[in-house]
Design a protein around this motif. Structure first.
Motif, mmCIF file in Angstrom:
data_model
loop_
_atom_site.group_PDB
_atom_site.id
_atom_site.type_symbol
_atom_site.label_atom_id
_atom_site.label_comp_id
_atom_site.label_asym_id
_atom_site.label_seq_id
_atom_site.Cartn_x
_atom_site.Cartn_y
_atom_site.Cartn_z
ATOM 1 N N ALA A 1 26.645 -76.371 -79.281
ATOM 2 C CA ALA A 1 27.077 -75.092 -79.856
ATOM 3 C C ALA A 1 26.516 -74.903 -81.267
ATOM 4 C CB ALA A 1 28.601 -75.006 -79.868
ATOM 5 N N ASP A 2 25.221 -74.918 -81.364
ATOM 6 C CA ASP A 2 24.502 -74.743 -82.629
ATOM 7 C C ASP A 2 23.445 -73.669 -82.405
ATOM 8 O OD1 ASP A 2 22.789 -74.848 -84.804
ATOM 9 O OD2 ASP A 2 22.803 -77.026 -84.944
ATOM 10 N N PRO A 3 23.615 -72.481 -82.961
ATOM 11 C CA PRO A 3 22.669 -71.393 -82.695
ATOM 12 C C PRO A 3 21.220 -71.737 -83.019
ATOM 13 C CG PRO A 3 24.650 -70.538 -83.732
ATOM 14 C CD PRO A 3 24.753 -72.032 -83.790
ATOM 15 N N GLU A 4 20.990 -72.546 -84.068
ATOM 16 C CA GLU A 4 19.614 -72.879 -84.436
ATOM 17 C C GLU A 4 18.952 -73.759 -83.380
ATOM 18 O OE1 GLU A 4 19.588 -74.568 -88.312
ATOM 19 O OE2 GLU A 4 20.389 -72.786 -89.289
ATOM 20 N N VAL A 5 19.676 -74.769 -82.902
ATOM 21 C CA VAL A 5 19.143 -75.627 -81.847
ATOM 22 C C VAL A 5 18.972 -74.827 -80.563
ATOM 23 C CG1 VAL A 5 19.672 -77.586 -80.348
ATOM 24 C CG2 VAL A 5 19.962 -77.797 -82.814
ATOM 25 N N LEU A 6 19.981 -74.006 -80.239
ATOM 26 C CA LEU A 6 19.910 -73.219 -79.012
ATOM 27 C C LEU A 6 18.766 -72.214 -79.055
ATOM 28 C CD1 LEU A 6 23.688 -72.587 -78.216
ATOM 29 C CD2 LEU A 6 22.098 -74.126 -77.049
#
Length: 301
Positions: free
Chosen positions: A26-31
């Motif tokens: 749940a990490d927008p940058e990784v996703l």
């Protein structure tokens, strides 16, 4: 032989997409990097974490959660365990660190019973686009082993050679780095460098040419090597820089990224599958390149 990360990305997308298990996803940058990898056909995401949080993070970046496999996990520790379990079950080809501490991410990887240990030392390797030289430059270890001894340096180099060979560099030239290009008993890294070069001469490090110690300028600049009268098969032409310790590698990695603006990818190797452990400060492109690299290594192991 790959000469750029663009070529690595192209090769990673040429076959079936790899499957990346993301711990605490749940990490927008990784996703965002995983989503771009999916669009390019590089990788499909197996996202481990609290489902509502993962779905919310996906929607935040405009992604449909239905396009991803979401593996429920109650907390960061469980998400790392679930990610490793996905690899063991054949449901993922490599791992990626999401929003959790590095130690928590690595704990199940190193578990003696259910982890991904191989008996080898794990180490980090950075791959840089060296456009001026029209080739890739490998630097290790920039993030895992703090102050490796000679035995550990040999293991780190063996991991790096496996990566270089997977990238088509058949006999990489290796420069064990020091501040000097001659042996000084007061500087243990010069003794280690000379020992590694002798190991290679005796065939203990196969598929490589190793010469050192070499200072950085003499390792990568033919002009500097000529000016100082340093000969040998590696001087000025290194493909792999073996750093004497993590702090040197970390500073060198970040200097190339932030001052020289080299494009880069990185992976942790030595486990049964590659690990992507990017920092939150890494660019979206670095995360994407790292996914491509790990997918390619997973396919060629």
């Amino acid at each position: 032989m790959f000469r750029s990360l663009k070529e690595v990305i192209h090769a990673a997308g040429a076959g079936e997409p790899a499957r990346v298990a993301v711990a605490q996803a749940a990490d927008p940058e990784v996703l965002a990097a995983v989503a771009e990898a999916r669009r390019l056909g590089l990788a499909e995401g197996v996202l481990c974490g609290e489902p509502a949080a993962v779905e919310a993070a996906l929607r935040e970046i405009g992604e449909d959660p239905a396009h991803y496999s979401i593996v429920p996990a109650a907390d960061p520790a469980e998400s790392a365990v679930r990610a490793v379990a996905a690899v063991n079950a054949g449901e993922a080809d490599f791992l990626m660190k999401g929003l959790l501490p590095t130690a928590t991410f690595l704990h199940p990887v190193l578990d003696k019973e259910k982890g991904l240990r191989t008996g080898r030392l794990i180490s980090q390797i950075s791959i840089f686009d060296w456009a001026e030289a029209e080739k890739l430059l490998l630097i290790t270890d920039c993030a895992i082993n703090i102050a490796p001894d000679l035995k550990q340096k040999k293991a780190i180099l063996e991991n790096a050679l496996a990566v270089a060979h997977a990238l088509g560099i058949e006999e990489p030239r290796v420069a064990p780095l020091a501040a000097l290009e001659f042996v000084n008993p007061d500087m243990p890294e010069t003794l280690d460098a000379a020992a590694l070069a002798k190991m290679a001469d005796r065939g203990e490090l196969r598929g490589a040419v190793v010469d050192g110690p070499l200072a950085l300028d003499n390792a990568v600049s033919p002009e500097a090597a000529r000016h100082k009268g340093i000969g040998g098969p590696v001087a000025g032409r290194a493909d792999i820089i073996l750093t004497p310790d993590m702090k040197t590698g970390n500073v060198l990695h970040k200097a190339l990224v932030h001052f020289a603006h080299f494009r880069c990818a990185a992976a942790v190797v030595g486990a049964r599958v590659p690990l992507v452990m990017t920092s939150r400060s890494d660019s979206a492109d670095a995360k994407l390149c790292s996914i491509a690299l790990a997918g390619l290594l997973a396919r060629r192991r």
